[in-house]
Motif scaffolding. Structure first.
Motif, short mmCIF file in Angstrom:
data_model
loop_
_atom_site.label_atom_id
_atom_site.label_comp_id
_atom_site.label_asym_id
_atom_site.label_seq_id
_atom_site.Cartn_x
_atom_site.Cartn_y
_atom_site.Cartn_z
N UNK A 36 -93.62 -58.61 35.89
CA UNK A 36 -95.01 -58.72 36.34
C UNK A 36 -95.11 -59.52 37.64
N UNK A 37 -94.34 -60.59 37.74
CA UNK A 37 -94.32 -61.37 38.98
C UNK A 37 -93.81 -60.51 40.13
N UNK A 38 -92.78 -59.72 39.89
CA UNK A 38 -92.23 -58.85 40.93
C UNK A 38 -93.27 -57.81 41.37
N UNK A 39 -94.05 -57.31 40.44
CA UNK A 39 -95.10 -56.33 40.77
C UNK A 39 -96.13 -56.97 41.70
N UNK A 40 -96.60 -58.15 41.33
CA UNK A 40 -97.62 -58.82 42.15
C UNK A 40 -97.05 -59.22 43.50
N UNK A 41 -95.83 -59.74 43.52
CA UNK A 41 -95.18 -60.09 44.78
C UNK A 41 -95.01 -58.85 45.67
N UNK A 42 -94.62 -57.75 45.06
CA UNK A 42 -94.48 -56.50 45.81
C UNK A 42 -95.83 -56.10 46.41
N UNK A 43 -96.89 -56.24 45.63
CA UNK A 43 -98.23 -55.92 46.13
C UNK A 43 -98.61 -56.77 47.32
N UNK A 44 -98.43 -58.07 47.20
CA UNK A 44 -98.77 -58.96 48.31
C UNK A 44 -97.89 -58.68 49.54
N UNK A 45 -96.62 -58.37 49.32
CA UNK A 45 -95.74 -58.05 50.44
C UNK A 45 -96.16 -56.77 51.15
N UNK A 46 -96.49 -55.76 50.38
CA UNK A 46 -96.94 -54.49 50.95
C UNK A 46 -98.26 -54.67 51.69
N UNK A 47 -99.17 -55.42 51.08
CA UNK A 47 -100.45 -55.70 51.72
C UNK A 47 -100.24 -56.44 53.04
N UNK A 48 -99.39 -57.45 53.02
CA UNK A 48 -99.12 -58.22 54.25
C UNK A 48 -98.53 -57.31 55.32
N UNK A 49 -97.60 -56.45 54.94
CA UNK A 49 -97.00 -55.53 55.91
C UNK A 49 -98.06 -54.66 56.57
N UNK A 50 -99.03 -54.19 55.78
CA UNK A 50 -100.09 -53.35 56.35
C UNK A 50 -100.97 -54.16 57.30
N UNK A 51 -101.20 -55.43 56.97
CA UNK A 51 -102.00 -56.28 57.83
C UNK A 51 -101.25 -56.62 59.12
N UNK A 52 -99.97 -56.88 59.02
CA UNK A 52 -99.16 -57.16 60.21
C UNK A 52 -99.17 -55.94 61.14
N UNK A 53 -99.04 -54.75 60.56
CA UNK A 53 -99.05 -53.52 61.36
C UNK A 53 -100.40 -53.32 62.05
N UNK A 54 -101.48 -53.74 61.42
CA UNK A 54 -102.82 -53.56 61.97
C UNK A 54 -103.24 -54.67 62.92
N UNK A 55 -102.53 -55.78 62.92
CA UNK A 55 -102.92 -56.96 63.70
C UNK A 55 -103.16 -56.69 65.19
N UNK A 56 -102.35 -55.84 65.83
CA UNK A 56 -102.62 -55.60 67.25
C UNK A 56 -104.01 -55.02 67.54
N UNK A 57 -104.64 -54.42 66.55
CA UNK A 57 -105.99 -53.85 66.71
C UNK A 57 -107.08 -54.88 66.47
N UNK A 58 -106.70 -56.13 66.28
CA UNK A 58 -107.68 -57.20 66.12
C UNK A 58 -108.37 -57.21 64.78
N UNK A 59 -109.47 -57.96 64.72
CA UNK A 59 -110.19 -58.13 63.46
C UNK A 59 -110.69 -56.80 62.89
N UNK A 60 -111.20 -55.93 63.74
CA UNK A 60 -111.69 -54.62 63.28
C UNK A 60 -110.54 -53.83 62.65
N UNK A 61 -109.39 -53.83 63.31
CA UNK A 61 -108.23 -53.13 62.78
C UNK A 61 -107.75 -53.69 61.45
N UNK A 62 -107.79 -55.02 61.33
CA UNK A 62 -107.41 -55.64 60.06
C UNK A 62 -108.36 -55.23 58.95
N UNK A 63 -109.65 -55.19 59.27
CA UNK A 63 -110.64 -54.79 58.27
C UNK A 63 -110.44 -53.36 57.81
#
Length: 191
Positions: free
Chosen positions: A58-85
């Motif tokens: 269960x910890x691995x599942x949640x950690x995987x979720x947060x890691x995947x979410x962070x990766x998507x946010x890092x990829x969107x970061x160049x588009x600024x706040x709108x892109x992150x949203x």
């Protein structure tokens, strides 16, 4: 001679996905490792070999979720706040079971199953950095970065959570509501 790899990363990813879906559907107390193994068409031995026990899975599942979410946010970061949203909502709609597990409190009863602090805390780094950058450029009001970031996060999180729960008027145009909220936040925090 090297031992053959019996339990590979593909199986690990499948077990993480299956576990997220089962826990989302049935709740963490009802899901057994046998259920997870059967749904993934593998053995409980494979689950134990890759993760250990249930709390580690269960910890691995949640950690995987947060890691995947962070990766998507890092990829969107160049588009600024709108892109992150935009990326926030897209990720949540693509991974609703993980989103609910990460933020919905389903695992709160499992004291021995908490996300790793370094993984969960880092998930919002791109937002904090985007707020700081926009403030440095004079585009956002000079409020404490944490205050602005958490206010923005709360608003997008609330709308996405309502959409996933389908709590709203019948036929609600969630995309339009979300985009309007992003625009309103940009205007509200503008310098």
């Amino acid at each position: 001679m090297a031992r053959p790899v019996i339990h590979n990363d593909s199986l690990r990813q499948e077990l993480l996905a299956v576990t997220a879906e089962l826990v989302d559907r049935d709740g963490p107390a009802k899901v057994t490792l046998r259920d997870v193994a059967a749904t993934a068409r593998t053995s409980t031995t494979a689950v134990y070999s890759l993760f250990g026990g249930k709390s580690q899975l269960l910890t691995a599942v949640v950690d995987h979720g947060f890691g995947s979410f962070r990766d998507s946010q890092v990829a969107a970061a160049p588009a600024g706040l709108q892109g992150l949203g935009v990326a926030y909502r897209a990720w949540a709609l693509e991974h609703p079971a993980l989103y609910r597990l990460m933020f919905g409190g389903a695992l709160a009863a499992y004291v021995d199953c908490q996300p790793s602090p370094e993984v969960s805390a880092g998930a919002m780094d791109p937002l904090m950095e985007a707020v700081a950058s926009a403030q440095a450029a004079g585009a956002l009001r000079a409020e404490p970065v944490e205050v602005v970031a958490f206010a923005i996060w709360g608003q997008v999180h609330g709308l996405v959570s309502l959409e996933l729960a389908q709590v709203g008027p019948p036929g609600a145009d969630w995309a339009a509501a979300y985009n309007s909220a992003l625009d309103a936040m940009a205007r509200g925090w503008a310098a």
